[in-house]
Design a protein around this motif. Structure first.
Motif, PDB file in Angstrom:
ATOM      1  N   GLY A  55      32.650  25.790  46.221  1.00  0.00           N
ATOM      2  CA  GLY A  55      31.672  24.706  46.135  1.00  0.00           C
ATOM      3  C   GLY A  55      30.237  25.199  46.023  1.00  0.00           C
ATOM      4  N   ALA A  56      30.051  26.418  45.574  1.00  0.00           N
ATOM      5  CA  ALA A  56      28.705  26.996  45.526  1.00  0.00           C
ATOM      6  C   ALA A  56      28.214  27.056  44.074  1.00  0.00           C
ATOM      7  CB  ALA A  56      28.720  28.401  46.128  1.00  0.00           C
ATOM      8  N   VAL A  57      26.895  27.069  43.920  1.00  0.00           N
ATOM      9  CA  VAL A  57      26.291  27.178  42.589  1.00  0.00           C
ATOM     10  C   VAL A  57      25.791  28.610  42.397  1.00  0.00           C
ATOM     11  CG1 VAL A  57      24.395  26.421  41.106  1.00  0.00           C
ATOM     12  CG2 VAL A  57      25.654  24.750  42.484  1.00  0.00           C
ATOM     13  N   GLY A  58      26.200  29.203  41.266  1.00  0.00           N
ATOM     14  CA  GLY A  58      25.774  30.556  40.928  1.00  0.00           C
ATOM     15  C   GLY A  58      25.427  30.645  39.458  1.00  0.00           C
ATOM     16  N   VAL A  59      25.098  31.856  39.013  1.00  0.00           N
ATOM     17  CA  VAL A  59      24.670  32.093  37.634  1.00  0.00           C
ATOM     18  C   VAL A  59      25.607  33.123  36.998  1.00  0.00           C
ATOM     19  CG1 VAL A  59      22.794  32.976  36.193  1.00  0.00           C
ATOM     20  CG2 VAL A  59      22.266  31.568  38.181  1.00  0.00           C
ATOM     21  N   VAL A  60      26.055  32.814  35.783  1.00  0.00           N
ATOM     22  CA  VAL A  60      26.913  33.750  35.046  1.00  0.00           C
ATOM     23  C   VAL A  60      26.086  34.966  34.652  1.00  0.00           C
ATOM     24  CG1 VAL A  60      28.221  34.072  32.906  1.00  0.00           C
ATOM     25  CG2 VAL A  60      28.430  31.920  34.201  1.00  0.00           C
ATOM     26  N   VAL A  61      26.536  36.163  35.039  1.00  0.00           N
ATOM     27  CA  VAL A  61      25.790  37.364  34.653  1.00  0.00           C
ATOM     28  C   VAL A  61      26.466  38.154  33.540  1.00  0.00           C
ATOM     29  CG1 VAL A  61      24.494  37.664  36.795  1.00  0.00           C
ATOM     30  CG2 VAL A  61      26.722  38.719  36.598  1.00  0.00           C
ATOM     31  N   GLN A  62      27.781  37.982  33.387  1.00  0.00           N
ATOM     32  CA  GLN A  62      28.485  38.741  32.344  1.00  0.00           C
ATOM     33  C   GLN A  62      29.933  38.271  32.287  1.00  0.00           C
ATOM     34  OE1 GLN A  62      28.822  42.942  33.183  1.00  0.00           O
ATOM     35  NE2 GLN A  62      29.267  43.490  31.069  1.00  0.00           N
ATOM     36  N   PRO A  63      30.528  38.208  31.078  1.00  0.00           N
ATOM     37  CA  PRO A  63      31.980  38.003  31.040  1.00  0.00           C
ATOM     38  C   PRO A  63      32.671  39.264  31.559  1.00  0.00           C
ATOM     39  CG  PRO A  63      30.988  37.652  28.857  1.00  0.00           C
ATOM     40  CD  PRO A  63      29.946  38.294  29.732  1.00  0.00           C
ATOM     41  N   ALA A  64      33.851  39.098  32.151  1.00  0.00           N
ATOM     42  CA  ALA A  64      34.549  40.238  32.775  1.00  0.00           C
ATOM     43  C   ALA A  64      35.986  40.322  32.278  1.00  0.00           C
ATOM     44  CB  ALA A  64      34.493  40.109  34.297  1.00  0.00           C
ATOM     45  N   GLY A  65      36.163  40.094  30.973  1.00  0.00           N
ATOM     46  CA  GLY A  65      37.499  40.227  30.416  1.00  0.00           C
ATOM     47  C   GLY A  65      38.235  38.897  30.366  1.00  0.00           C
ATOM     48  N   VAL A  66      39.437  38.948  29.803  1.00  0.00           N
ATOM     49  CA  VAL A  66      40.265  37.764  29.597  1.00  0.00           C
ATOM     50  C   VAL A  66      41.625  38.045  30.218  1.00  0.00           C
ATOM     51  CG1 VAL A  66      41.299  36.274  27.845  1.00  0.00           C
ATOM     52  CG2 VAL A  66      39.036  37.254  27.462  1.00  0.00           C
ATOM     53  N   HIS A  67      41.977  37.242  31.199  1.00  0.00           N
ATOM     54  CA  HIS A  67      43.185  37.545  31.979  1.00  0.00           C
ATOM     55  C   HIS A  67      43.915  36.263  32.355  1.00  0.00           C
ATOM     56  CE1 HIS A  67      41.868  41.719  32.522  1.00  0.00           C
ATOM     57  NE2 HIS A  67      40.670  41.233  32.746  1.00  0.00           N
ATOM     58  N   PRO A  68      45.248  36.328  32.503  1.00  0.00           N
ATOM     59  CA  PRO A  68      45.980  35.168  33.035  1.00  0.00           C
ATOM     60  C   PRO A  68      45.467  34.831  34.437  1.00  0.00           C
ATOM     61  CG  PRO A  68      47.492  36.890  32.258  1.00  0.00           C
ATOM     62  CD  PRO A  68      46.120  37.478  32.257  1.00  0.00           C
ATOM     63  N   LEU A  69      45.488  33.555  34.756  1.00  0.00           N
ATOM     64  CA  LEU A  69      44.990  33.105  36.060  1.00  0.00           C
ATOM     65  C   LEU A  69      45.880  33.658  37.177  1.00  0.00           C
ATOM     66  CD1 LEU A  69      42.923  31.211  37.461  1.00  0.00           C
ATOM     67  CD2 LEU A  69      44.646  29.404  37.275  1.00  0.00           C
ATOM     68  N   ALA A  70      45.249  34.357  38.121  1.00  0.00           N
ATOM     69  CA  ALA A  70      46.023  35.010  39.193  1.00  0.00           C
ATOM     70  C   ALA A  70      46.790  33.991  40.033  1.00  0.00           C
ATOM     71  CB  ALA A  70      45.084  35.829  40.073  1.00  0.00           C
ATOM     72  N   ASP A  71      46.216  32.798  40.199  1.00  0.00           N
ATOM     73  CA  ASP A  71      46.881  31.754  40.986  1.00  0.00           C
ATOM     74  C   ASP A  71      48.237  31.417  40.382  1.00  0.00           C
ATOM     75  OD1 ASP A  71      44.010  31.728  40.941  1.00  0.00           O
ATOM     76  OD2 ASP A  71      44.033  29.912  42.164  1.00  0.00           O
TER      77      ASP A  71
END
Lengths: 194, 95
Positions: free
Chosen positions: B33-49
């Motif tokens: 529930g927090a607001v942050g800022v995107v600093v960089q994409p970090a790859g493309v991966h299947p959702l761990a959940d």
């Protein structure tokens, strides 16, 4: 933290025994795989990366932009495990100090650096360094000026992290391998200055 | 093949979801529930959940998202950068 007497260790031994009984695993296969995974993994790899970045600004900028590609230039790789992991290198500067944690478990660039230190996996480090990094760093003997921005990196997904420490003053005359000898494992995690 | 279009750009403000999921997730509780800022994409991966439940889904972009410690913990002058899957994030409009 795993100990032979812990419940999780007993559970793992039980599952391993069942897998062996049912012919899904050869006896000792897990140990062999672990040995293969760890082969070549040592903090000396991280120290080599750092020393090269200190002497070669071009390498340093490639390292920060695409660490996986840059470390291949010096014969290293993040592909020691089941798949190549993405490496992200974060550089300390005059105004910023970086420190790495995995709050959810203990993610660490094992294929490159070998097993992580025990404190890195401890609940105390994992829970406290995100809330109070200055306090935790002080306990490690790192006193940061009030004006230094502290950036904590939580390895919560698929990337692994390495800190690029600042080159110590007075090391202008040192050769690359002498520089590498100055770099510690804590420095690569961010809990030491170098 | 069409190049993949990331949903968020560097500098975008994002809010993390607040759901208390019934199972594995890689959205740390402290960053819910927090607001942050995107600093960089970090790859493309299947959702761990999904992977933890044995469900296969399409890979999605993971982002390094930076939060001010004060927004997470109510105190602190540092930042915490967390790697978060696209599904955890919604855009925050405005400045």
């Amino acid at each position: 933290m795993s100990h032979d007497s812990s419940l999780i260790s007993a559970q793992v031994r039980h599952v391993e025994a069942l897998l062996e009984q049912r012919g899904l695993l050869d006896a000792g296969e897990i140990d062999t795989r672990i040995d293969e995974f760890l082969a070549g993994g040592t903090p000396a790899n991280g120290a080599r990366i750092v020393a090269r970045a200190w002497v070669d600004p071009g390498f340093a900028s490639r390292l920060l932009a695409d660490a996986n590609g840059a470390i291949r230039e010096i014969g290293l790789s993040m592909a020691g495990g089941l798949q190549e992991q993405r490496l992200k290198v974060v550089a300390n500067t005059d105004g910023e100090h970086n420190v790495v944690v995995c709050t959810l478990c203990s993610c660490y660039p094992i294929a490159l650096l070998g097993p992580s230190p025990g404190w890195y996996k401890s609940e105390a480090y994992r829970s406290r360094v995100v809330r109070d990094p200055r306090g935790v760093l002080r306990e490690f003997g790192v006193e940061l000026p009030a004006g230094t921005q502290v950036s904590v990196w939580d390895a919560s997904a698929e990337s692994r992290y390495l800190v690029l420490p600042r080159r110590p003053e007075g090391t202008e005359g040192l050769a690359e391998d002498e520089l590498a000898a100055l770099v510690t494992r804590k420095g690569l995690i961010g809990t030491a200055a170098v | 093949m069409t190049p993949r279009t990331d949903r968020f750009a560097v500098g975008d403000r994002v809010r993390t979801r607040t759901v208390d999921v019934d199972g594995h997730t890689r959205l740390p509780r402290y960053a819910r529930g927090a607001v942050g800022v995107v600093v960089q994409p970090a790859g493309v991966h299947p959702l761990a959940d999904d992977r933890a439940r044995g469900v296969s889904g399409p890979p999605q972009t993971v982002y390094h998202v930076r939060f001010a410690a004060a927004d997470l913990f109510g105190a602190g002058d540092h930042t915490v950068t967390v790697e978060l899957w696209n599904d955890y994030l919604t855009p925050v409009e405005g400045p």
